[in-house]
Design a protein around this motif. Structure first.
Motif, PDB file in Angstrom:
ATOM      1  N   GLY A  74      25.475  65.889  18.089  1.00 33.54           N
ATOM      2  CA  GLY A  74      24.520  66.657  18.232  1.00 33.54           C
ATOM      3  C   GLY A  74      23.483  66.658  17.131  1.00 33.54           C
ATOM      4  N   PHE A  75      22.571  67.623  16.913  1.00 35.69           N
ATOM      5  CA  PHE A  75      21.635  67.440  15.848  1.00 35.69           C
ATOM      6  C   PHE A  75      22.095  68.238  14.606  1.00 35.69           C
ATOM      7  N   GLY A  76      22.242  69.290  14.594  1.00 36.54           N
ATOM      8  CA  GLY A  76      22.593  70.109  13.344  1.00 36.54           C
ATOM      9  C   GLY A  76      24.143  70.252  13.119  1.00 36.54           C
ATOM     10  N   CYS A  77      24.377  71.025  11.947  1.00 36.79           N
ATOM     11  CA  CYS A  77      25.869  70.997  11.953  1.00 36.79           C
ATOM     12  C   CYS A  77      26.308  72.614  11.386  1.00 36.79           C
ATOM     13  N   GLY A  78      25.223  73.477  11.432  1.00 38.38           N
ATOM     14  CA  GLY A  78      25.478  74.750  11.805  1.00 38.38           C
ATOM     15  C   GLY A  78      25.971  75.605  10.383  1.00 38.38           C
ATOM     16  N   ALA A  79      26.386  75.018   9.519  1.00 45.29           N
ATOM     17  CA  ALA A  79      26.892  75.913   8.349  1.00 45.29           C
ATOM     18  C   ALA A  79      26.942  75.183   7.257  1.00 45.29           C
ATOM     19  N   VAL A  80      27.181  75.745   6.107  1.00 44.69           N
ATOM     20  CA  VAL A  80      27.190  75.308   4.700  1.00 44.69           C
ATOM     21  C   VAL A  80      28.612  74.397   4.825  1.00 44.69           C
ATOM     22  N   ARG A  81      28.695  73.247   4.029  1.00 48.62           N
ATOM     23  CA  ARG A  81      29.896  72.567   3.934  1.00 48.62           C
ATOM     24  C   ARG A  81      31.362  73.344   3.652  1.00 48.62           C
ATOM     25  N   GLN A  82      31.175  74.348   2.740  1.00 52.29           N
ATOM     26  CA  GLN A  82      32.522  75.064   2.320  1.00 52.29           C
ATOM     27  C   GLN A  82      32.892  75.776   3.519  1.00 52.29           C
TER      28      GLN A  82
END
Ligand SMILES: *Cc1c(COP(=O)(O)O)cnc(C)c1O
Length: 395
Positions: A74-82
Motif C-alpha cells: 500500500g502507500f502510507g504506513c500510518g504511524a511513527v516507527r516507534q
C-alpha cells in the motif's frame, strides 16, 4: 489592532530588504522528470544544479521497485516507527544499509536534516563540547544549536585549530568532533584520516556527514569512510539517501547501541511518521544498483574531470573542489544572479548560491556534474560559459 489587519506585514518588509541585496530567491519549477536535460521554468535546459549524482532519481529500476512495493504494502504506513509504523521492509533496508556501510547497524530518518538534528541533539548535553568545522552544513549547525553543550568552531579543515579546540576542552565530560565529509558548497574533502587520528589521541567521538560522499566516494560509492579506509574508526557515519541515491531519507550508521539509543531518544525520529514503504523499497534498490552497475560511478568521475578541466582552462575560479561539486566563484551576489540568468538565456540552468548559504563575498553558481550528462552536454555548457564569461568579463 483591527480585526483584519495583516500581522505579517513585517515579512513583506523583510522580503523587500532581501530583494534589494539580491538575496531573494524563488522556486524554479520542473515540468519533466529529473535528469540532465529538463524543462525548468517553462524552458528546455541542460541542468547542472542537482544532487542527482548517479542519475538514480529517475532510474527505471528504482521506479519499478517503488511500484512493486505499493502493490505489496500500500502507500502510507500510518504511524511513527516507534508506535506502529515500522514494517519489515524498514528494518530490511536498515540491515542492508549497515552491511553496505560495513557497520553493525543503521537507522533511517525521514531526511538527512532530521538525522543530524536528532542525533547531535541527544548525544551531547550540558558539560559536553562539540567541535565543529566552520563550514559545516546548516543541519549540523541546527543540531548543535539544540544542545546545551559547549561549542567550538574551528577554521575550515584546519587541523591545528582542531587540535587547539581539543586541548581547550579537556575538562568536558564528552567531546564530539563533527564535520561534513565533502563540503557542500566548495566540494572539498575533509581530511577525515587526520581528524580520526586527533580524535583517537584526545579521546573524542567522531561524526561525519557524508551527504555528498554517499554514492560518490569509495568502493561502490560507500562514502568517505571507505575512501579513507577508516572502517570501524568513525563513531557516527551520517548520510543521506536523498542525493546520489535518488530517494529520500537520512541515516545514521555505526554501533548497535547507537541505533538502539536513537530509536528511544532522537526526537526527529520519534515524533515523525515512517517513510512510505515505496520509498524504502527504492532505497534498497538504489543500494543494489550502485553495486550492480558500476558504470554510473565511473561516468560521474570521468565527467567531473572533463568539466573541471574545461572550466579551469577557460580561466574561471572554481575554488578548491575535489569532487563533482564545482563552484564558479564570482564574489558579489548580484554577479552570481546575473551569471545564472545569462547562462539560462543560453539554456544552461545553474542556480546562484548566495548568503546565507555561503559568505556574502563568495557568491557563486554551483555546478554539479552527474553520470547522466554526456560529453556533448558538458561541452555545450563549457561553450556557453565561455561566451557568457567573456561578455561579463569574468575570464
Ligand atoms: C543535503 C544535505 C543534508 C540534508 O540531507 P536531506 O536528506 O536532503 O535532508 C545534510 N548534510 C549535508 C552536508 C547536505 O548537503
Amino acid at each position: 489592532m483591527k480585526k483584519n489587519e495583516n500581522r505579517l506585514q513585517f515579512l513583506k518588509d523583510e522580503i523587500e530588504g532581501m530583494k534589494k541585496e539580491n538575496l531573494f530567491t524563488t522556486l524554479p519549477v520542473l515540468s519533466t522528470p529529473q535528469g540532465a536535460r529538463v524543462t525548468i521554468n517553462g524552458k528546455k535546459a541542460l541542468t547542472l544544479s542537482t544532487n542527482n549524482y548517479l542519475g538514480f532519481a529517475n532510474h527505471p529500476r528504482l521506479a519499478a521497485a517503488a511500484k512493486k512495493a505499493i502493490d505489496k504494502w500500500g502507500f502510507g504506513c500510518g504511524a511513527v516507527r516507534q508506535i506502529a509504523g515500522t514494517m519489515e521492509i524498514h528494518n530490511e533496508a536498515e540491515e542492508m544499509l549497515a552491511k553496505y556501510k560495513h557497520t553493525e547497524a543503521s537507522l533511517i530518518f525521514v531526511a538527512g536534516i532530521a538525522a543530524n538534528r536528532g542525533t547531535i541533539q541527544v548525544l551531547m548535553g550540558e558539560g559536553d563540547a562539540i567541535i565543529s568545522d566552520e563550514l559545516n552544513h546548516g543541519s549540523i549547525i541546527d543540531g548543535v544549536r539544540l544542545t546545551k553543550s559547549e561549542k567550538k568552531i574551528y577554521p575550515h579543515m584546519d587541523m591545528t585549530g582542531l587540535e587547539k579546540a581539543l586541548k581547550e576542552t579537556q575538562a568536558a565530560r564528552r567531546r564530539l568532533i563533527v564535520t561534513d565529509g565533502v563540503f557542500s558548497m566548495d566540494g572539498d574533502i575533509a581530511p577525515l584520516d587526520q581528524i580520526v587520528e586527533l580524535a583517537e589521541k584526545y579521546d573524542a567521538i567522531t561524526m561525519v556527514d557524508d551527504a555528498h560522499g554517499d554514492g560518490v566516494l569509495g568502493k561502490d560509492g560507500r562514502g568517505i569512510v571507505d575512501h579513507f579506509n577508516l572502517h570501524g574508526r568513525v563513531d557516527i557515519d551520517m548520510g543521506t539517501l536523498s542525493k546520489a541515491f535518488g530517494c529520500l531519507g537520512g541515516y545514521i550508521s555505526g554501533r548497535q547501541e547507537l541505533r538502539d539509543y536513537l530509536i528511544n531518544r532522537a526526537r526527529s525520529f520519534i515524533f515523525t511518521t515512517a517513510h512510505p514503504p515505496c520509498v524504502t523499497a527504492a532505497i534498497m534498490e538504489a543500494l543494489r544498483v550502485v553495486q550492480d552497475e558500476p558504470q554510473h560511478l565511473k561516468r560521474l568521475w570521468d565527467n567531473t574531470k572533463f568539466f573541471k578541466e574545461g572550466l579551469r582552462d577557460l580561466g574561471f575560479n572554481i575554488g578548491r573542489s575535489q569532487t563533482p561539486i564545482t563552484p564558479v566563484i564570482v564574489g558579489e551576489s548580484a554577479t552570481a544572479q546575473k551569471l545564472s540568468r545569462a547562462l539560462f538565456d543560453h539554456d544552461v540552468f545553474v542556480k546562484p548560491i548566495v548568503y546565507p548559504l555561503v559568505s556574502k563575498d563568495t557568491a557563486r553558481v554551483r555546478n554539479i556534474v552527474t553520470a547522466e550528462h554526456t560529453q556533448e552536454d558538458l561541452q555545450f555548457a563549457l561553450d556557453v560559459y565561455k561566451k557568457v564569461g567573456n561578455e561579463m568579463k569574468l575570464i
